[in-house]
Design a protein around this motif. Sequence first.
Motif, mmCIF file in Angstrom:
data_model
loop_
_atom_site.group_PDB
_atom_site.id
_atom_site.type_symbol
_atom_site.label_atom_id
_atom_site.label_comp_id
_atom_site.label_asym_id
_atom_site.label_seq_id
_atom_site.Cartn_x
_atom_site.Cartn_y
_atom_site.Cartn_z
ATOM 1 N N ARG A 1 -6.409 5.958 4.424
ATOM 2 C CA ARG A 1 -7.601 5.566 5.298
ATOM 3 C C ARG A 1 -7.736 6.839 6.477
ATOM 4 O O ARG A 1 -7.084 7.540 6.395
ATOM 5 C CB ARG A 1 -6.972 4.250 6.324
ATOM 6 C CG ARG A 1 -6.642 3.104 5.436
ATOM 7 C CD ARG A 1 -6.387 1.991 6.358
ATOM 8 N NE ARG A 1 -5.937 0.747 5.505
ATOM 9 C CZ ARG A 1 -5.452 -0.596 6.054
ATOM 10 N NH1 ARG A 1 -5.686 -0.522 7.144
ATOM 11 N NH2 ARG A 1 -5.083 -1.483 5.223
ATOM 12 N N ASP B 1 0.485 2.500 -3.354
ATOM 13 C CA ASP B 1 -1.171 2.605 -3.845
ATOM 14 C C ASP B 1 -1.133 4.161 -3.612
ATOM 15 O O ASP B 1 -1.464 4.553 -2.602
ATOM 16 C CB ASP B 1 -1.807 1.617 -3.174
ATOM 17 C CG ASP B 1 -3.161 1.824 -3.622
ATOM 18 O OD1 ASP B 1 -3.428 2.323 -4.594
ATOM 19 O OD2 ASP B 1 -4.059 0.965 -3.272
ATOM 20 N N ASP C 1 0.723 -1.192 0.101
ATOM 21 C CA ASP C 1 0.066 0.127 0.093
ATOM 22 C C ASP C 1 0.787 1.307 0.210
ATOM 23 O O ASP C 1 0.235 2.301 -0.270
ATOM 24 C CB ASP C 1 -0.980 0.077 1.177
ATOM 25 C CG ASP C 1 -2.050 -0.882 1.239
ATOM 26 O OD1 ASP C 1 -2.448 -1.428 -0.011
ATOM 27 O OD2 ASP C 1 -2.752 -1.436 2.167
ATOM 28 N N ILE D 1 -2.037 4.425 6.203
ATOM 29 C CA ILE D 1 -2.087 3.325 5.070
ATOM 30 C C ILE D 1 -2.246 2.038 5.580
ATOM 31 O O ILE D 1 -2.175 0.995 4.994
ATOM 32 C CB ILE D 1 -0.979 3.658 4.071
ATOM 33 C CG1 ILE D 1 0.290 3.315 4.606
ATOM 34 C CG2 ILE D 1 -1.038 4.870 3.161
ATOM 35 C CD1 ILE D 1 1.613 3.147 3.746
ATOM 36 N N GLY D 2 -2.287 1.839 7.040
ATOM 37 C CA GLY D 2 -2.459 0.807 7.585
ATOM 38 C C GLY D 2 -2.403 0.829 9.061
ATOM 39 O O GLY D 2 -2.648 1.778 9.570
ATOM 40 N N ALA E 1 -4.396 4.406 -1.056
ATOM 41 C CA ALA E 1 -4.347 3.545 -0.078
ATOM 42 C C ALA E 1 -4.681 4.325 1.442
ATOM 43 O O ALA E 1 -4.777 3.760 2.468
ATOM 44 C CB ALA E 1 -3.011 2.960 0.205
#
Length: 238
Positions: free
Chosen positions: A108, A103, A100, A208-209, A106
């Motif tokens: 969030r 990306d 990600d 991104i995560g 990506a």
Amino acid sequence: MSRSSTGKSRFKASALIPGALISGVLATVLSGCATTPSPPPPPPPPSAPDAPGGAVLSDWRGVITAADRDRYQRRDAAWTLALQQAKRQAGSGDLNSLGDLIDPGAARPSATPPVGNYRCRTVKLGSQGGEGGLGYVVYGWFACHIEQTPAGLKFSKLTGSQRPSGLLFPENDRQMVFLGSMALASEPAARSYGQRPERDLVAVVERIGDQRWRLVIPWPANESNLDLIELVPAPARR
């Protein structure tokens, strides 16, 4: 005329001047000698409202330079060109392992990274040298830090030959805007944004995560067409 008669004439003349006129003359003379008081100082400008945790909610649009505004507005074009070059040109490192991080879509919710120490690495995508340059470079891990300052959240890369530093401005739930400056090699910490235009940076900060963030830097001054700085929390010291 005798001395006595002259004195009487002067006395009579002075006796004819009204007291009110004498008072007015004295008031005029005294007012001319008085010092005009200084005007009161202007009231202080209103301070910016405080956000939870003490961060100052500043609007980056009033701070960003014209050159960085242009880079920020063309960040989608930077993503497109940089990824095209990265996929067709030779590079350094493992591009396929980044997931990600590379990306564009990506991001969030809850973009704001917490205060603390981080491990960070830079990934350079695309080449300003065209087809003859490296399409990507994946660097190793360095030390970064996010701290709360009176002006708001501040990001600093602490180690490595390229060390950006600057403020993180609130934008929306999925993005913050970073405005900072770059220190190179053995130079001291980077100066404040706007003092050296050739070193200024604008970036978008995204989560991104789980416990993973990135700074997306479009159109950097040298080498690549898009730089990414990945952030993950540093392990706690024992």
